[in-house]
Design an enzyme around this catalytic site. Structure first.
Site, mmCIF file in Angstrom:
data_model
loop_
_atom_site.group_PDB
_atom_site.id
_atom_site.type_symbol
_atom_site.label_atom_id
_atom_site.label_comp_id
_atom_site.label_asym_id
_atom_site.label_seq_id
_atom_site.Cartn_x
_atom_site.Cartn_y
_atom_site.Cartn_z
ATOM 1 N N PHE A 150 0.815 -1.227 0.000
ATOM 2 C CA PHE A 150 0.000 0.000 0.000
ATOM 3 C C PHE A 150 0.839 1.263 0.000
ATOM 4 C CE2 PHE A 150 0.787 -0.009 4.597
ATOM 5 C CZ PHE A 150 0.888 1.351 4.868
ATOM 6 N N LYS A 174 -1.087 -7.046 -9.225
ATOM 7 C CA LYS A 174 -2.045 -7.125 -8.107
ATOM 8 C C LYS A 174 -1.622 -6.063 -7.082
ATOM 9 C CE LYS A 174 -3.073 -8.297 -4.366
ATOM 10 N NZ LYS A 174 -3.478 -7.294 -3.352
ATOM 11 N N GLU A 177 -4.978 -3.639 -1.860
ATOM 12 C CA GLU A 177 -6.423 -3.371 -1.824
ATOM 13 C C GLU A 177 -6.738 -2.079 -1.057
ATOM 14 O OE1 GLU A 177 -4.599 -5.566 -0.363
ATOM 15 O OE2 GLU A 177 -5.529 -6.542 1.376
ATOM 16 N N SER A 227 5.325 -6.890 3.438
ATOM 17 C CA SER A 227 5.915 -7.164 4.753
ATOM 18 C C SER A 227 6.700 -8.479 4.725
ATOM 19 C CB SER A 227 4.794 -7.235 5.786
ATOM 20 O OG SER A 227 3.884 -8.244 5.403
ATOM 21 N N CYS A 282 9.388 1.820 3.469
ATOM 22 C CA CYS A 282 10.321 0.729 3.796
ATOM 23 C C CYS A 282 11.729 1.264 3.993
ATOM 24 C CB CYS A 282 10.318 -0.322 2.708
ATOM 25 S SG CYS A 282 10.983 0.319 1.182
ATOM 26 N N GLU A 384 8.930 -4.082 13.100
ATOM 27 C CA GLU A 384 8.720 -2.995 12.148
ATOM 28 C C GLU A 384 7.370 -2.357 12.492
ATOM 29 O OE1 GLU A 384 7.603 -3.848 8.062
ATOM 30 O OE2 GLU A 384 8.840 -2.198 7.364
HETATM 31 P P1 NAD Z 1 1.503 -6.556 3.096
HETATM 32 O O1 NAD Z 1 2.555 -7.593 3.207
HETATM 33 O O2 NAD Z 1 0.390 -6.552 4.064
HETATM 34 O O3 NAD Z 1 0.825 -6.590 1.638
HETATM 35 C C1 NAD Z 1 1.592 -6.619 0.463
HETATM 36 C C2 NAD Z 1 0.784 -7.303 -0.633
HETATM 37 O O4 NAD Z 1 0.529 -8.648 -0.240
HETATM 38 C C3 NAD Z 1 -0.570 -6.644 -0.890
HETATM 39 O O5 NAD Z 1 -0.809 -6.645 -2.279
HETATM 40 C C4 NAD Z 1 -1.532 -7.546 -0.129
HETATM 41 O O6 NAD Z 1 -2.811 -7.582 -0.719
HETATM 42 C C5 NAD Z 1 -0.874 -8.901 -0.201
HETATM 43 N N1 NAD Z 1 -1.148 -9.737 0.978
HETATM 44 C C6 NAD Z 1 -1.431 -9.313 2.239
HETATM 45 N N2 NAD Z 1 -1.618 -10.373 3.056
HETATM 46 C C7 NAD Z 1 -1.451 -11.472 2.301
HETATM 47 C C8 NAD Z 1 -1.515 -12.878 2.585
HETATM 48 N N3 NAD Z 1 -1.782 -13.336 3.813
HETATM 49 N N4 NAD Z 1 -1.284 -13.735 1.589
HETATM 50 C C9 NAD Z 1 -1.007 -13.287 0.343
HETATM 51 N N5 NAD Z 1 -0.939 -11.977 0.029
HETATM 52 C C10 NAD Z 1 -1.148 -11.076 0.980
HETATM 53 O O7 NAD Z 1 2.278 -5.140 3.102
HETATM 54 P P2 NAD Z 1 1.641 -3.694 3.169
HETATM 55 O O8 NAD Z 1 1.116 -3.452 4.538
HETATM 56 O O9 NAD Z 1 0.762 -3.449 2.009
HETATM 57 O O10 NAD Z 1 2.960 -2.814 2.936
HETATM 58 C C11 NAD Z 1 3.839 -2.446 3.963
HETATM 59 C C12 NAD Z 1 5.003 -3.405 4.051
HETATM 60 O O11 NAD Z 1 5.710 -3.430 2.811
HETATM 61 C C13 NAD Z 1 6.025 -2.977 5.082
HETATM 62 O O12 NAD Z 1 6.465 -4.118 5.758
HETATM 63 C C14 NAD Z 1 7.144 -2.369 4.253
HETATM 64 O O13 NAD Z 1 8.410 -2.384 4.851
HETATM 65 C C15 NAD Z 1 7.098 -3.244 3.054
HETATM 66 N N6 NAD Z 1 7.729 -2.607 1.924
HETATM 67 C C16 NAD Z 1 8.952 -3.061 1.538
HETATM 68 C C17 NAD Z 1 9.605 -2.455 0.498
HETATM 69 C C18 NAD Z 1 10.945 -2.940 0.059
HETATM 70 O O14 NAD Z 1 11.384 -2.523 -0.989
HETATM 71 N N7 NAD Z 1 11.615 -3.803 0.795
HETATM 72 C C19 NAD Z 1 9.000 -1.389 -0.193
HETATM 73 C C20 NAD Z 1 7.740 -0.952 0.217
HETATM 74 C C21 NAD Z 1 7.104 -1.579 1.289
#
Ligand code: NAD
Length: 499
Positions: A150, A174, A177, A227, A282, A384
């Site tokens: 997000f 994808k 959401e 994450s 991140c 985090e």
């Molecule tokens: P998230 O892991 O909750 O979601 C990421 C994606 O995975 C979304 O598209 C979501 O719909 C999907 N998802 C969520 N739960 C899932 C599940 N149980 N099974 C399969 N898919 C699932 O992350 P977020 O809250 O959207 O974003 C924040 C996180 O992203 C933070 O941890 C941040 O550090 C990380 N991030 C990392 C980088 C990097 O380059 N390392 C860059 C941006 C964000």
């Protein structure tokens, strides 16, 4: 009537009826601004099938024609950057100037992808053996999936999509959401730039959509950002299904301040990198490691700067920090403030006092929060938090500070603040982190380098965008060829070798 956001498949908005969906909020008011469709298995099949149908023609489209689409997209994106920034801000909550920065970095990646013909050149060796030439080709993988978080709803999709399509792949994206509209805007802009239908498809949804892509035999690779627990799951599940996977995870980024540093510069950097985008980056700095004796002075300077920060709606040009993305996320971040207090950290600035901003009590507000004298066993340090909570740890020496950074399981970004070139050189050599800043708090590599952390911040062996992005989205083939000439001939059962 609530606005509906749906999938983009084969060049148009999906017209089916979704079984499930989710609310998309305006984080500054707390109101539901739209409903987004969640894909079921059938919609995953439709999106992948569309990408599969578009593949043969796109793979065979000349480099020149693919390049023209990317150049046209770059122009459209640059011309409409404010519109995209407003869309990002309205669903994510970050201030519009920050969203504009995100879009600017996305444009960089498109510009890099415009150089695809140069990057896809193979090698050629004439006469590797007498009359035998050897050369390499870089070919697309096929249909690839991009799954984004997000916090950068425009930039992260554009870390991957331009390179993937420049290399001749077709894509199912994808997005998160929580802020799905930027992806549809990007897809429509690509269509306007001349991208054929089906080359880029957008599938909205949750775990069902992600699992569908991870298991689908026609999806050959997955680029994921999110994450750490989900990144690990995506990497393990995707590779088990035979796919190439790069899965970028979470972070805990340390900023080390040495005694000889310019403390005003360091305090400015800590506040900018700690509270920009409300800490939902991140590459946010979430830990400042103050090496003795700078702790007291540095904490005072940071606190003074925090007191002047203007929290407000993303659309207000005066605002410097917006709300958090959802009420649930705000509650989670707030629970860490309670945990930090209970663990004995010193709460210097309490962001929980910021409750009603711009007359909007329903917004997902949480002010900048500063903890001092945090120790590595506290949850505010180990986890985090992904919010506006900055922790200061005190270290006696450079070596102690380095040990703290290297003992942390994450390894996304870090920065050192010092005026000692030798110390900074030693740090960049010794620190176990993928992206390092020297007097630069958020060392996000420019588009012609690649982005990626170490340890629990990245699963897989390719970083995102830049040269490694091209490497990820292609597979090489080596051709050994001989064109007959009068000197050929004779049977030889030995293993081919150079004589
Ligand atoms: P998230 O892991 O909750 O979601 C990421 C994606 O995975 C979304 O598209 C979501 O719909 C999907 N998802 C969520 N739960 C899932 C599940 N149980 N099974 C399969 N898919 C699932 O992350 P977020 O809250 O959207 O974003 C924040 C996180 O992203 C933070 O941890 C941040 O550090 C990380 N991030 C990392 C980088 C990097 O380059 N390392 C860059 C941006 C964000």
């Amino acid at each position: 009537m609530t606005n509906r956001i749906s999938h983009w498949i084969e060049g148009k908005t999906w017209s089916g009826v979704a079984d499930r969906g989710g609310d998309v909020f305006d984080p500054a008011t707390g109101e539901v601004r739209a409903r987004v469709d969640f894909a079921g298995v059938q919609e995953v099949m439709e999106a992948v099938a569309a990408a599969r149908r578009a593949l043969p023609a796109w793979r065979n489209t000349s480099l020149a024609a693919r390049g023209r689409v990317l150049f046209a997209f770059r122009e459209l994106l640059a011309a409409r950057k404010h519109e995209l920034a407003r869309i990002v801000s309205s669903e994510h909550g970050k201030v519009e100037s920050d969203a504009a920065g995100e879009v600017a970095r996305a444009v960089e990646n498109v510009e890099f992808a415009c150089g695809a013909p140069q990057l896809l050149k193979g090698g050629f060796s004439e006469n590797a053996s007498t009359g035998v030439d050897v050369y390499s080709l870089a070919q697309p993988l096929g249909v690839v999936g991009v799954i984004s978080p997000f916090n950068f709803p425009a930039m992260v999709p554009l870390w991957f999509v331009p390179n993937a399509i420049a290399c001749g792949n077709t894509v199912v994206l994808k997005p998160s959401e929580k802020d799905p509209s930027a992806a549809n805007f990007i897809a429509a802009l690509f269509a306007e730039a001349g991208l054929p239908d089906g080359v880029l498809n957008v599938l909205h949804g949750d775990k069902v959509a992600v699992d569908g892509l991870l298991e689908h035999p026609d999806v050959k690779a997955i680029s994921f950002v999110g994450s750490t627990p989900i990144a690990r799951y995506v990497y393990e599940t995707g590779t088990r299904h035979g796919k190439r996977v790069q899965a970028l995870g979470g972070a805990k980024n340390h900023m080390v301040v040495l005694p000889d540093a310019d403390l005003d510069l360091a305090a400015d950097a800590a506040v900018s990198a700690g509270f920009g985008s409300a800490g939902e980056r991140c590459m946010a700095v979430s830990v400042v490691v103050a090496v003795d004796p700078v702790g007291d002075e540095l904490v005072a300077k940071i606190a003074e700067r925090i007191s002047k920060l203007k929290v407000g709606a993303g659309a207000d040009p005066e605002s410097e920090m917006g709300p958090l993305v959802t009420a649930a996320h705000r509650a989670k971040v707030e629970s860490y403030v309670d945990a930090g207090l209970a663990a004995g950290a010193e709460l210097v600035v309490d962001g929980r006092e910021v409750r009603t901003v711009s007359g909007e009590p329903g917004g997902f507000w949480l002010g900048p929060t500063l903890f001092d004298r945090v120790s590595p066993d506290m949850s505010i340090y180990t986890d985090e938090i992904f919010g506006p909570v900055l922790s200061v740890l005190r270290s006696a020496t450079y070596d102690d500070a380095l040990s703290v950074v290297n003992a942390n399981p994450y390894g996304n970004g870090t920065a050192i603040f010092t005026n000692d070139g030798g110390a900074s050189r030693r740090f960049q050599h010794e620190v176990e982190v993928g992206m390092v800043g020297v007097n630069v708090p958020i060392p996000v590599p420019v588009g012609y380098y690649s982005f990626g952390g170490w340890k629990d911040s990245l699963f897989g062996d390719s970083h995102a965008y830049g040269p490694e992005g091209f490497h990820f989205f292609t597979r090489t083939k080596v051709v050994t060829s001989r064109w007959l000439d009068p000197s050929h001939g004779g049977v030889n059962l030995g293993f081919p070798r150079n004589t």
